[in-house]
Design a protein around this motif. Structure first.
Motif, PDB file in Angstrom:
ATOM      1  N   GLN A   1       2.128  18.456   8.464  1.00 50.65           N
ATOM      2  CA  GLN A   1       3.624  19.981   9.281  1.00 50.65           C
ATOM      3  C   GLN A   1       4.621  19.301   7.988  1.00 50.65           C
ATOM      4  N   TRP A   2       4.659  17.639   7.609  1.00 47.92           N
ATOM      5  CA  TRP A   2       6.303  17.964   7.154  1.00 47.92           C
ATOM      6  C   TRP A   2       5.424  18.074   5.886  1.00 47.92           C
ATOM      7  N   GLY A   3       4.291  18.499   5.517  1.00 45.40           N
ATOM      8  CA  GLY A   3       3.930  19.325   3.934  1.00 45.40           C
ATOM      9  C   GLY A   3       4.172  20.012   3.773  1.00 45.40           C
ATOM     10  N   GLN A   4       3.494  21.370   4.969  1.00 46.88           N
ATOM     11  CA  GLN A   4       4.322  22.359   5.095  1.00 46.88           C
ATOM     12  C   GLN A   4       5.867  22.796   4.596  1.00 46.88           C
ATOM     13  N   ALA A   5       6.321  22.056   5.275  1.00 50.14           N
ATOM     14  CA  ALA A   5       8.521  22.200   4.766  1.00 50.14           C
ATOM     15  C   ALA A   5       8.080  21.918   3.810  1.00 50.14           C
ATOM     16  N   LYS A   6       8.188  20.953   3.457  1.00 48.52           N
ATOM     17  CA  LYS A   6       7.867  19.689   1.938  1.00 48.52           C
ATOM     18  C   LYS A   6       8.074  21.181   0.897  1.00 48.52           C
ATOM     19  N   ARG A   7       6.660  21.675   0.599  1.00 49.38           N
ATOM     20  CA  ARG A   7       6.157  22.841   0.386  1.00 49.38           C
ATOM     21  C   ARG A   7       7.292  23.999   0.794  1.00 49.38           C
ATOM     22  N   ALA A   8       7.335  24.567   1.529  1.00 52.97           N
ATOM     23  CA  ALA A   8       8.744  25.597   1.454  1.00 52.97           C
ATOM     24  C   ALA A   8       9.757  24.719   1.199  1.00 52.97           C
ATOM     25  N   ALA A   9      10.242  24.062   1.146  1.00 53.81           N
ATOM     26  CA  ALA A   9      11.912  23.559   0.153  1.00 53.81           C
ATOM     27  C   ALA A   9      11.639  23.150  -1.006  1.00 53.81           C
ATOM     28  N   SER A  10      10.578  23.128  -1.256  1.00 52.54           N
ATOM     29  CA  SER A  10      10.454  23.072  -3.148  1.00 52.54           C
ATOM     30  C   SER A  10      10.532  24.008  -3.633  1.00 52.54           C
ATOM     31  N   GLU A  11       9.980  25.236  -3.434  1.00 53.16           N
ATOM     32  CA  GLU A  11       9.856  26.566  -3.648  1.00 53.16           C
ATOM     33  C   GLU A  11      10.535  27.139  -3.346  1.00 53.16           C
ATOM     34  N   ALA A  12      11.699  26.632  -2.201  1.00 51.93           N
ATOM     35  CA  ALA A  12      13.350  27.263  -2.634  1.00 51.93           C
ATOM     36  C   ALA A  12      13.780  27.002  -3.378  1.00 51.93           C
TER      37      ALA A  12
ATOM     38  N   ALA B   1       1.309  -1.218  -0.168  1.00 51.90           N
ATOM     39  CA  ALA B   1      -0.056   0.232  -0.003  1.00 51.90           C
ATOM     40  C   ALA B   1       1.054   1.291   0.170  1.00 51.90           C
ATOM     41  N   LEU B   2       2.041   1.367   0.401  1.00 47.34           N
ATOM     42  CA  LEU B   2       2.529   2.474   0.858  1.00 47.34           C
ATOM     43  C   LEU B   2       4.340   1.885   0.536  1.00 47.34           C
ATOM     44  N   GLY B   3       4.601   2.698   0.462  1.00 45.77           N
ATOM     45  CA  GLY B   3       6.316   2.889  -0.121  1.00 45.77           C
ATOM     46  C   GLY B   3       6.966   3.588   1.508  1.00 45.77           C
ATOM     47  N   LYS B   4       8.277   3.992   1.788  1.00 48.50           N
ATOM     48  CA  LYS B   4       8.970   3.894   3.542  1.00 48.50           C
ATOM     49  C   LYS B   4       9.376   6.022   3.590  1.00 48.50           C
ATOM     50  N   SER B   5       8.561   6.685   2.908  1.00 49.58           N
ATOM     51  CA  SER B   5       8.552   7.818   3.046  1.00 49.58           C
ATOM     52  C   SER B   5       8.050   7.957   5.075  1.00 49.58           C
ATOM     53  N   THR B   6       8.728   9.261   5.700  1.00 48.98           N
ATOM     54  CA  THR B   6       7.901   9.222   6.946  1.00 48.98           C
ATOM     55  C   THR B   6       6.888   9.570   6.702  1.00 48.98           C
ATOM     56  N   PRO B   7       6.283   9.878   5.882  1.00 47.55           N
ATOM     57  CA  PRO B   7       4.236  10.232   6.079  1.00 47.55           C
ATOM     58  C   PRO B   7       4.039   9.187   5.427  1.00 47.55           C
ATOM     59  N   ASP B   8       4.805   7.948   4.408  1.00 44.33           N
ATOM     60  CA  ASP B   8       3.845   6.989   4.589  1.00 44.33           C
ATOM     61  C   ASP B   8       3.936   5.755   5.704  1.00 44.33           C
TER      62      ASP B   8
END
Length: 544
Positions: A472-483, A89-96
């Motif tokens: 929480q991580w989704g917001q941080a990952k979005r900020a990093a991706s924009e950067a 069902a999932l991979g092995k990321s932290t969100p997973d």
């Protein structure tokens, strides 16, 4: 001369975390104290006690379709029990892993189909196209970007296509130094079967123990010795691919001027255009000598400049890695393990040399001269310790999650002239975002892969979990991706696009490139059943 490694001989990847559960270890109390006092981590979030404790979405695959799939592979190779569905069902990321702990039902495939041949896969894809069933090719299940999560909206159901039964060395051409291998072989299995003949691929990513050759190719994997051996996509000379529209046979020479190289269309396509069923890969003799050593530079900037000069002017080591000051402090925090008390500050580089004795000594001497010329000093045992522990990082991540920390990684790549700006921009974006959420982070970074024209940056982020750590991580990952996008980096160097990076991938390559990729998918996968939602937005594909 096919040599098969049976799937039941292999250890299973943990259903709730990384690797072999027997290899995991609890955090020492000293580290728990650092987490509590330094990051405010205080609320444990353990994984579910058993697979049965994890809720899954109800299966929707019509029974008649299931019977037709069983007729292709044999009934014993179509499974729909709870644990098998969960494991696919999932991979092995932290969100997973956080999704496993959330209590919400997980979107799981309706069933798992395990074909044994290229022809069986063609039949499965034909059947699933006819019945509008989504198909997710599944190798090791180690994706950290949403690459194996089923997206079945608009489909009659979904199945995971597990390639574990395609796991053999088909042919070894010792004159050309090429091996024809099946995609379900895991890294250690491929090395073992080739090692019996005296050869190696030389591809050792952190996921090496569980990821498969097909996954390496489909996601453009890059191993820790890429400075010497190249990325995995550099090593693939030919491919056989099953698609809903038929078979692709690509690559009949090392290089060719016969039009665009369509191997590159499949490499990095992440199962969205076809299923790799056979790979022809460059191999090399197993090196007689392997030596790893550590050097401490005054700063990350000084170390990066030395790495750049080594890879541009040579002779380059086989392994080239450089930790920033924060990661160096963590890596050298236990002096009893590295043979001495480290001085504070500095940036730790790991150099590896593989080859015959004379070649290794020649390249070591050149690297030593470059390091001493830059004022670097040897760190005793650091290289050997890195080689010993290089696959251990994900186990620590899981233990930190259990303790209530939020720990995740992200990576990017750019040209050397953009490296300093990209490093600063991503670190600042992560720090600002997570601090604003009330969870100031620790941010570590290293250069993990180098090229004459640029290098990758690999960030590790740790902070306390909030009530909704996925958001929480989704917001941080979005900020990093924009950067990353603003600073001129690529959204990924080796993790792949999956579904997590799709938005930034489309922006990076542009609308015309995306349209061309959609056209290729329409030709190879007219019903849009292959890994919908990965690489290309599924709703857009279905409307073509």
């Amino acid at each position: 001369m096919a040599t098969r490694r049976l799937p039941h001989d292999r250890p299973q990847l943990s259903w709730s975390g990384w690797g072999d559960p027997a290899a995991s270890a609890p955090l020492p109390e000293s580290l728990r104290a650092v987490l509590r006092d330094g990051l405010g981590v205080g609320r444990p979030t353990p994984a579910p006690a058993s697979p049965a404790a994890v809720a899954l979405t109800a299966p929707s695959l019509p029974e008649a379709t299931g019977r037709e799939l069983a007729a292709i592979t044999g009934a014993e190779h179509v499974r729909s029990d709870h644990e098998t569905r969960l494991r696919h069902a999932l991979g092995k990321s932290t969100p997973d892993l956080l999704a496993l702990r959330s209590g919400a039902p997980l979107a799981a495939p309706d069933g798992v189909v395990s074909p044994a041949s290229h022809d069986e896969i063609l039949e499965i894809l034909r059947l699933c196209s006819e019945h509008r069933v989504a198909v997710v090719p599944f190798g090791g299940g180690t994706s950290v970007v949403g690459g194996v999560t089923p997206h079945a909206d608009g489909f009659a159901g979904s199945v995971a296509l597990d390639l574990a039964r395609l796991a053999s060395l088909q042919e070894l051409d010792e004159e050309s130094r090429l091996a024809v291998l099946q995609p379900g072989l895991r890294g250690p299995e491929a090395e073992a079967v080739l090692g019996q003949r005296g050869y190696t691929i030389g591809h050792f990513p952190q996921s090496f123990e569980y990821a498969t050759l097909g996954g390496f190719a489909a996601a453009r994997s890059s191993g820790q010795a890429s400075a010497g051996y190249g990325r995995f996509d550099d090593l693939v000379l030919a491919l056989k691919v099953a698609t809903p529209a038929g078979t692709l046979t690509l690559g009949r020479a090392p290089k060719s001027a016969a039009g665009p190289d369509l191997r590159q269309l499949i490499l990095g396509s992440e199962g969205s255009l076809g299923v790799i069923t056979e790979l022809t890969v460059e191999v090399r003799p197993i090196p007689a000598t392997r030596v790893y050593e550590g050097w401490r530079f005054e700063s990350f900037a000084h170390g990066a400049d030395t790495l750049r000069r080594l890879v541009q002017d040579g002779p380059a080591p086989t392994v080239l890695r450089l930790s920033d000051e924060a990661e160096t402090a963590v890596n050298l925090a236990h002096p009893d393990e590295i043979g001495g008390s480290p001085a504070t500050g500095g940036s730790l580089a790991i150099f590896g040399f593989e080859g015959d004795g004379d070649d290794v000594e020649f390249r070591r001497a050149a690297a030593t001269a470059a390091c001493r010329g830059a004022g670097a000093t040897v760190v005793a045992q650091a290289g050997d310790n890195w080689a010993r522990d290089r696959y251990r990082g994900p186990y620590l991540r899981d233990a930190l999650l259990d303790a209530g920390a939020l720990v995740e990684t992200l990576e990017t790549v750019c040209f050397w002239s953009s490296l300093r700006g990209l490093y600063a921009a991503v670190g600042e974006a992560l720090r600002d975002c997570l601090t604003a959420l009330g969870t100031p982070p620790a941010i570590l970074c290293h250069i993990s892969h180098v090229y004459r024209t640029g290098a990758s940056l690999y960030f590790t982020v740790a902070c306390a979990q909030r009530d909704d750590p996925i958001e929480q991580w989704g917001q941080a990952k979005r900020a990093a991706s924009e950067a990353i996008a603003a600073a001129g980096g690529s959204i990924t160097h080796h993790h792949g696009v999956g579904s997590d990076h799709r938005e930034w991938y489309e922006r990076e390559v542009g609308s015309l490139s995306v349209a061309a990729l959609r056209a290729a998918k329409r030709t190879l996968d007219p019903a849009g059943i292959l890994n919908p939602g990965v690489l290309i937005a599924a709703d857009r594909v279905s409307s073509l």
